[in-house]
Write an enzyme that holds these catalytic residues in place. Structure first.
Site, mmCIF file in Angstrom:
data_model
loop_
_atom_site.group_PDB
_atom_site.id
_atom_site.type_symbol
_atom_site.label_atom_id
_atom_site.label_comp_id
_atom_site.label_asym_id
_atom_site.label_seq_id
_atom_site.Cartn_x
_atom_site.Cartn_y
_atom_site.Cartn_z
ATOM 1 N N GLY A 115 0.826 -1.205 0.000
ATOM 2 C CA GLY A 115 0.000 0.000 0.000
ATOM 3 C C GLY A 115 0.859 1.251 0.000
ATOM 4 O O GLY A 115 1.096 1.849 1.054
ATOM 5 N N TYR A 116 1.323 1.622 -1.163
ATOM 6 C CA TYR A 116 2.134 2.835 -1.298
ATOM 7 C C TYR A 116 1.346 3.922 -2.041
ATOM 8 O O TYR A 116 0.997 4.947 -1.499
ATOM 9 C CB TYR A 116 3.403 2.541 -2.118
ATOM 10 C CG TYR A 116 4.593 1.992 -1.362
ATOM 11 C CD1 TYR A 116 4.453 1.180 -0.243
ATOM 12 C CD2 TYR A 116 5.900 2.272 -1.801
ATOM 13 C CE1 TYR A 116 5.567 0.661 0.409
ATOM 14 C CE2 TYR A 116 7.015 1.769 -1.150
ATOM 15 C CZ TYR A 116 6.847 0.963 -0.047
ATOM 16 O OH TYR A 116 7.952 0.461 0.577
ATOM 17 N N GLU A 154 12.188 -3.979 -4.680
ATOM 18 C CA GLU A 154 11.117 -4.119 -5.663
ATOM 19 C C GLU A 154 11.682 -3.885 -7.063
ATOM 20 O O GLU A 154 11.379 -4.608 -8.011
ATOM 21 C CB GLU A 154 10.004 -3.109 -5.371
ATOM 22 C CG GLU A 154 8.886 -3.170 -6.407
ATOM 23 C CD GLU A 154 7.728 -2.229 -6.109
ATOM 24 O OE1 GLU A 154 7.834 -1.411 -5.171
ATOM 25 O OE2 GLU A 154 6.713 -2.326 -6.825
HETATM 26 C C1 LIG Z 1 0.459 -2.948 -12.975
HETATM 27 C C2 LIG Z 1 0.758 -2.014 -11.838
HETATM 28 C C3 LIG Z 1 0.865 -2.511 -10.561
HETATM 29 C C4 LIG Z 1 1.104 -1.654 -9.486
HETATM 30 N N1 LIG Z 1 1.147 -2.187 -8.219
HETATM 31 C C5 LIG Z 1 1.262 -1.349 -7.151
HETATM 32 C C6 LIG Z 1 1.184 -1.854 -5.823
HETATM 33 O O1 LIG Z 1 1.045 -3.055 -5.606
HETATM 34 N N2 LIG Z 1 1.241 -0.988 -4.799
HETATM 35 C C7 LIG Z 1 1.412 0.353 -4.991
HETATM 36 O O2 LIG Z 1 1.482 1.084 -4.013
HETATM 37 N N3 LIG Z 1 1.485 0.874 -6.243
HETATM 38 C C8 LIG Z 1 1.417 0.052 -7.334
HETATM 39 N N4 LIG Z 1 1.473 0.571 -8.612
HETATM 40 C C9 LIG Z 1 1.546 2.031 -8.780
HETATM 41 C C10 LIG Z 1 2.847 2.557 -9.364
HETATM 42 O O3 LIG Z 1 3.854 2.538 -8.423
HETATM 43 C C11 LIG Z 1 2.549 3.973 -9.876
HETATM 44 O O4 LIG Z 1 1.665 3.840 -10.960
HETATM 45 C C12 LIG Z 1 3.790 4.686 -10.333
HETATM 46 O O5 LIG Z 1 4.591 5.000 -9.259
HETATM 47 C C13 LIG Z 1 3.474 5.955 -11.127
HETATM 48 O O6 LIG Z 1 2.594 6.790 -10.459
HETATM 49 P P1 LIG Z 1 1.293 7.366 -11.178
HETATM 50 O O7 LIG Z 1 0.580 6.232 -11.751
HETATM 51 O O8 LIG Z 1 0.579 8.218 -10.226
HETATM 52 O O9 LIG Z 1 1.866 8.224 -12.371
HETATM 53 P P2 LIG Z 1 2.338 9.745 -12.295
HETATM 54 O O10 LIG Z 1 3.292 9.887 -11.187
HETATM 55 O O11 LIG Z 1 1.171 10.624 -12.347
HETATM 56 O O12 LIG Z 1 3.164 9.857 -13.645
HETATM 57 C C14 LIG Z 1 2.602 10.213 -14.902
HETATM 58 C C15 LIG Z 1 3.755 10.402 -15.874
HETATM 59 O O13 LIG Z 1 4.527 11.506 -15.468
HETATM 60 C C16 LIG Z 1 5.890 11.148 -15.362
HETATM 61 N N5 LIG Z 1 6.556 11.928 -14.341
HETATM 62 C C17 LIG Z 1 6.157 12.140 -13.070
HETATM 63 N N6 LIG Z 1 7.053 12.878 -12.435
HETATM 64 C C18 LIG Z 1 8.059 13.147 -13.293
HETATM 65 C C19 LIG Z 1 9.272 13.882 -13.226
HETATM 66 N N7 LIG Z 1 9.650 14.494 -12.109
HETATM 67 N N8 LIG Z 1 10.054 13.935 -14.332
HETATM 68 C C20 LIG Z 1 9.682 13.321 -15.473
HETATM 69 N N9 LIG Z 1 8.546 12.619 -15.591
HETATM 70 C C21 LIG Z 1 7.725 12.536 -14.521
HETATM 71 C C22 LIG Z 1 5.839 9.695 -15.012
HETATM 72 O O14 LIG Z 1 7.067 9.065 -15.271
HETATM 73 C C23 LIG Z 1 4.707 9.224 -15.882
HETATM 74 O O15 LIG Z 1 5.176 9.001 -17.168
HETATM 75 C C24 LIG Z 1 1.262 -0.267 -9.701
HETATM 76 C C25 LIG Z 1 1.174 0.228 -11.001
HETATM 77 C C26 LIG Z 1 0.918 -0.619 -12.070
HETATM 78 C C27 LIG Z 1 0.827 -0.037 -13.434
#
Ligand SMILES: Cc1cc2nc3c(=O)[nH]c(=O)nc-3n(C[C@H](O)[C@H](O)[C@H](O)COP(=O)(O)OP(=O)(O)OC[C@H]3O[C@@H](n4cnc5c(N)ncnc54)[C@H](O)[C@@H]3O)c2cc1C
Lengths: 393, 379
Positions: free
Chosen positions: A132-133, A254
Site C-alpha cells: 500500500g504505497y 522491488e
Molecule cells: C500494474 C501495476 C501494478 C502496481 N502495483 C502497485 C502496488 O502493488 N502498490 C502500490 O502502491 N502501487 C502500485 N502501482 C503504482 C505505481 O507505483 C505507480 O503507478 C507509479 O509509481 C506511477 O505513479 P502514477 O501512476 O501516479 O503516475 P504519475 O506519477 O502521475 O506519472 C505520470 C507520468 O509523469 C511522469 N513523471 C512524473 N514525475 C516526473 C518527473 N519528475 N520527471 C519526469 N517525468 C515525470 C511519469 O514518469 C509518468 O510518465 C502499480 C502500477 C501498475 C501499473
C-alpha cells in the site's frame, strides 16, 4: 571437490529427486504461479509437491537464515541454486511480495520478534502480502501521500485511500505507508503492517487493458491498527515517523525484482524461438531481433554482475534503478517483437489457439513494467541525481 | 500539386472530423459494441450514416453512382476514423473491395456497387495466407470447372469476414505459388457453398476470420478483371489499402497524442503539472514531429496514387512503415506518460494501443515495408 562444487552436485541431485517434471515447464499463465496465502489453492499435485519440498528445505527463500524459514545459503550457494534451477527450467515454488519486498526490509529493519513471525509466515506461504504505497494524488511523488493514522494511544485509526494495489483483493496483510505527522513530509510517515481482514478495509478491483483485474483501489475507513502484535513485535517497521527510510529501502528490492536481473525469461534471447514458432523471418524483422538479442544477452551479463556485486555490498546503492530502467524497457521491446513475429495470429484475443489471447495480453501487461515500482522517468531522474550527481537533478 | 488539402478536401476534412467526433466517438461506437460483445464488431447503423455522408462510395466512379473521389479523400475519412477508433468496415469495403470492384465488368460492378454505396452491404478482402502478410505468394487455388471455377484453400486475417456479404478473394488460377502471374480475383458471395468462417475477436475488439474454401463453385461472372491477370488488380488494391491503413494510423497517432498532451496539462506531481518537466516536454515535441512527418508522407503517397504515378507503390510502403513507427511511438508514449491510469481499461489510451497493434499488422508491418523499400531501391 570444492565446497561449492559438492554443493552443486547435491543440489542437482536434490532437484532431480524433488522437482516434478510438470514444474520444469515454462509458466503459461497466472494459475501456474503459486502465491500462497490463506485462500491459496494448488493448481495440481505437482505444484503442491514442489512447493512443499522447497518449503521444507528452506528453498522458497534460500538465502534467508534458517530460523526465519530460509536455507541459510551463502550468496555463492544461492547463485548455484539459481543456476541449477534455471538449467532444468524449474519454476519458482512460491512467488510473493513478502519474498521480494517486505522480507528484505524486515531482514534489514525488523525486530527479532517481527522477523520470527512475519518472515516465517512468508517463507511458508501462509500469509500473502500486498503493497500500500501509491495514492490517487501520489504516484511518482510518493512522499506526498495523505492516508492518515490518528494516534489513539495503543492504536492508530487509519483513514484514506490507496490505488493500484496489486492483488489487494487476494492478499491477507498489507504493508502500508501511513502519515502519522502532517507537519513533516519525509519524517511523518510510518511503515505499518496490518491484517486486511480487519474492519474498515475494502478493495475494489480495477480492470487492466489486458482484461485482467489484478490491481485494486484500497479504502481505509476508520481502520484500527494496534501499535503492537505482542512482545518485540510492533505493528510498524523501523521507527514511528521514519517509515520513509524503510519504504525507500524496500523500493530498491522491488526494482531489483522487476528488473528481471535474476535471469529467466526476461533476459533471454528470443530470435531462435521466434523462428521456430513463426517460420522464416522477414529479413528486417530478423535484423531487429538480432539487435534485441545482443541487448538481451548483454543485459543478462549485467544482471549477473549486478546481483553478485549487490550481495557483497559492491553495487552502487542506486544501481537497482538503472537495472529496473534497462530491464523493463528491454522486456517491453521483447514483447513488441514477439507480437510482430506472431503476426495476425498473435492479435487474437479469445481464440483457443492462442490460449485466450495470452500473447496479446502478456504484451499489454509488459507496458506496466516501466510504470509499476517507479516509472522509467523516475528511474532516470534518480540515476541523474544519485549516481551521476548532475547539478539541479 | 501542393502537398496540402485543396479547398474541397479541407471542407471534407472539417465535415468528416465533426461527423466522426460525434457519431463515431469511442463511447458511442467502440466501447458500445465491445461491451455488448457484438459479433459484427461494428454498428450497421453507423454504416448507414456513412452512406448518407457519401463516404461508402467515395472511391466509386460517378458513372457507377459513387463520388469519384481519390485516396487523399478516403485518407481524410480514415484519419478521423483512426482518431476516434471508430469501428467500421470502411477500409475493407469502401477502399479495398471498392478498388478491386472498379476493375470489374459492368455486370460485376452492377451487382455489387449499389449495395455498398447505399450502406446496405459490407465487403472485405481475403489476401493473407498465414499469420504474416506475404501477398507475393498465393497458394489458394481456383481450378477451372465447367463454365466457372472451384475454389479451395485457406485465408487468414479476413477483417469482418463473417459479416461481409461478399469477399474479394485473391486465388491462383495458374502457375506456382510464388509466381507473379496466374492470380485471379473473385467476388465470393457470403452464401457460397463450401465457404466457412472461423471468426475470432482481435485485441482491438474488431473481428476477423480464418476462411476455408472447400471446393467452392463459382460462376465465371464472379471473376473481377482478367483471369490470370489479377496481380495488377491485387496491387492496385494493396496500394489503396496500405495508404488507407497509413491514414488511419496517422489518426490513431494523433488521437493518442492529443489525449496525452491533454494529460500533461492536467496531472500534477511534485507540485507541478507533469507537462512542466522538460524530460516529458522534449518527448512530446519529438512525438509531434514524428506524427507530422508521418502525415506528410501518407498524403504524399495518396497523391501519387491518385495521380497514377509509378512511384505510388514505393511511397505506399514508405508511408505504411513510417506511420507504423510514429503511431507505435504515440501509443507507447501515451500509455507511459499516463502512468498507472494508462494501464486501466477505463481509460481510452490503452484502446489506441490495441488498435495500433492490429493496424500495424494489417497489409504488412513496418519490417515488411522497410524490406520492400530496400528491395525497390535496389539493395
Ligand atoms: C500494474 C501495476 C501494478 C502496481 N502495483 C502497485 C502496488 O502493488 N502498490 C502500490 O502502491 N502501487 C502500485 N502501482 C503504482 C505505481 O507505483 C505507480 O503507478 C507509479 O509509481 C506511477 O505513479 P502514477 O501512476 O501516479 O503516475 P504519475 O506519477 O502521475 O506519472 C505520470 C507520468 O509523469 C511522469 N513523471 C512524473 N514525475 C516526473 C518527473 N519528475 N520527471 C519526469 N517525468 C515525470 C511519469 O514518469 C509518468 O510518465 C502499480 C502500477 C501498475 C501499473
Amino acid at each position: 571437490m570444492s565446497d561449492l562444487e559438492s554443493f552443486r552436485a547435491e543440489t542437482r541431485q536434490w532437484l532431480e529427486a524433488n522437482c516434478p517434471p510438470e514444474m520444469r515447464k515454462p509458466v503459461k499463465d497466472e494459475s501456474d504461479v503459486y502465491w500462497g496465502g490463506r485462500n491459496a489453492t494448488f493448481k495440481n499435485d505437482a505444484q503442491k509437491a514442489w512447493f512443499e519440498a522447497c518449503r521444507d528445505k528452506g528453498y522458497t527463500v534460500p538465502e534467508w537464515p534458517k530460523e526465519y524459514g530460509g536455507a541459510g545459503l551463502s550468496p555463492a550457494e544461492g547463485k548455484v541454486l539459481r543456476q541449477e534451477m534455471a538449467r532444468i527450467g524449474a519454476r519458482q515454488p512460491l512467488s510473493s511480495f513478502g519474498i521480494w519486498m517486505l522480507g528484505p526490509a524486515l531482514l534489514h529493519f525488523g525486530t527479532e520478534g517481527q522477523k520470527k513471525r512475519f518472515l516465517n509466515e512468508i517463507a511458508s506461504g501462509e500469509i500473502r502480502w500486498c503493497q500500500g504505497y501509491s495514492e490517487p494524488g501520489s504516484g511518482s511523488d510518493l512522499v506526498s501521500m495523505q492516508t492518515f493514522g490518528e494516534d489513539k494511544g495503543d492504536h492508530w485509526v487509519v483513514n484514506g485511500q490507496k490505488i493500484w494495489t496489486s492483488y489487494a483483493d487476494e492478499a491477507d496483510w498489507i504493508f502500508c505507508l501511513v502519515r502519522t505527522d502532517k507537519q513533516n513530509k519525509y519524517q511523518g510517515i510510518t511503515f505499518m503492517l496490518f491484517d486486511m481482514a480487519g474492519s474498515g478495509v475494502s478493495t475494489k478491483p480495477i480492470k487492466l487493458i489486458s482484461g485482467n483485474s489484478p490491481f485494486c483501489e484500497t479504502f481505509f475507513d476508520d481502520v484500527e491498527v494496534p501499535k503492537s502484535y505482542g512482545e518485540d513485535c510492533p505493528a510498524y517497521v523501523g521507527e514511528i515517523n521514519r517509515g520513509w527510510d524503510v519504504a525507500k529501502y524496500l523500493l530498491g528490492h522491488e526494482r531489483e525484482m522487476i528488473s528481471g536481473a535474476g535471469g529467466g525469461d526476461r533476459t533471454a534471447a528470443i530470435g531462435a524461438a521466434m523462428k521456430r514458432n513463426a517460420g522464416e523471418l522477414d529479413p528486417v524483422l530478423r535484423a531487429e531481433l538480432a539487435q534485441f538479442d545482443v541487448d538481451a544477452l548483454a543485459y543478462s551479463a549485467m544482471g549477473e554482475k549486478f546481483l553478485d556485486e549487490l550481495k557483497v555490498g559492491k553495487a552502487h546503492p542506486a544501481q537497482p534503478n538503472m537495472m529496473k530502467y534497462a530491464g523493463t524497457e528491454l522486456n517491453k521491446r521483447r514483447h513488441e517483437l514477439m507480437m510482430a513475429a506472431g503476426g495476425s495470429r498473435a492479435l487474437e484475443w479469445e481464440s483457443e489457439e492462442t490460449g485466450g489471447g495470452k500473447g496479446a495480453r502478456g504484451w499489454l501487461r509488459t507496458k506496466a513494467n516501466s510504470i509499476e515500482g517507479g516509472t522509467s522517468e523516475v528511474m532516470l531522474n534518480v540515476i541523474s541525481k544519485r549516481i551521476l550527481d548532475l547539478p539541479g537533478a | 500539386m501542393p502537398l496540402y488539402y485543396d479547398d474541397d478536401q479541407a471542407m471534407l476534412a472539417e465535415t468528416a472530423q465533426q461527423f466522426m467526433a460525434e457519431e463515431g466517438a469511442i463511447a458511442k461506437q467502440l466501447r458500445h459494441w465491445r461491451d455488448r460483445d457484438c459479433k459484427d464488431g461494428f454498428g450497421h447503423g453507423l454504416w448507414k450514416q456513412f452512406a448518407e455522408m457519401g463516404f461508402t462510395g467515395m472511391l466509386v466512379g460517378e458513372d457507377d453512382g459513387g463520388l469519384g473521389m481519390g485516396n487523399v479523400e478516403a485518407g481524410i475519412v480514415l484519419e478521423n476514423i483512426g482518431r476516434n477508433l471508430t469501428p467500421s468496415p470502411f477500409l475493407s469495403s469502401s477502399v479495398l473491395a471498392a478498388t478491386a470492384l472498379k476493375h470489374g465488368s459492368d455486370d460485376v460492378r452492377g451487382r455489387w456497387l449499389p449495395g455498398l454505396i447505399e450502406g446496405e452491404k459490407v465487403y472485405t478482402v481475403a489476401i493473407d495466407e498465414g499469420a504474416k502478410h506475404r501477398p507475393e505468394t498465393i497458394a489458394c487455388k481456383a481450378e477451372k470447372s465447367g463454365n466457372g471455377f472451384r475454389l479451395s484453400g485457406k485465408k487468414d486475417f479476413v477483417v469482418y469476414g463473417a459479416s461481409s456479404e461478399m469477399i474479394v478473394v485473391a486465388a491462383r488460377t495458374s502457375g506456382d505459388d510464388s509466381d507473379s502471374d496466374g492470380i485471379t480475383l473473385f467476388a465470393v458471395p457470403q452464401d457460397a457453398d463450401g465457404m466457412s468462417h472461423d471468426s475470432v475477436r482481435l485485441v482491438d475488439s474488431s473481428m476477423a476470420s480464418h476462411v476455408t474454401f472447400d471446393g467452392v463453385e463459382l460462376d465465371g461472372d464472379a471473376v473481377i478483371g482478367e483471369v490470370d491477370g489479377g496481380r495488377d488488380v491485387l496491387n492496385a488494391m494493396l496500394m489503396a489499402g496500405r495508404v488507407g491503413a497509413a491514414a488511419e494510423g496517422v489518426g490513431v497517432a494523433q488521437g493518442a497524442m492529443d489525449m496525452t498532451i491533454d494529460y500533461l496539462k492536467q496531472r500534477k506531481q511534485f507540485g507541478k503539472l507533469i507537462g512542466e518537466f522538460q524530460a516529458l516536454q522534449h518527448r512530446a515535441a519529438h512525438l509531434y514531429s514524428e506524427v507530422e512527418i508521418a502525415r506528410a508522407v501518407t498524403i504524399k503517397a495518396a497523391q501519387l496514387l491518385d495521380g497514377g504515378s509509378e512511384k505510388a507503390d514505393f511511397m505506399a510502403s514508405v508511408a505504411k512503415a513510417k506511420v507504423a513507427k510514429a503511431a507505435g511511438l504515440a501509443v507507447k508514449e501515451g500509455v507511459q506518460m499516463h502512468g498507472g491510469i494508462g494501464m486501466t481499461d477505463e481509460y481510452d489510451i490503452g484502446l489506441y494501443m490495441k488498435r495500433d497493434r492490429a493496424l500495424q499488422e494489417f497489409l504488412g508491418d513496418q519490417y515488411y515495408h522497410a524490406g520492400r523499400v530496400a528491395e525497390m531501391s535496389g539493395y
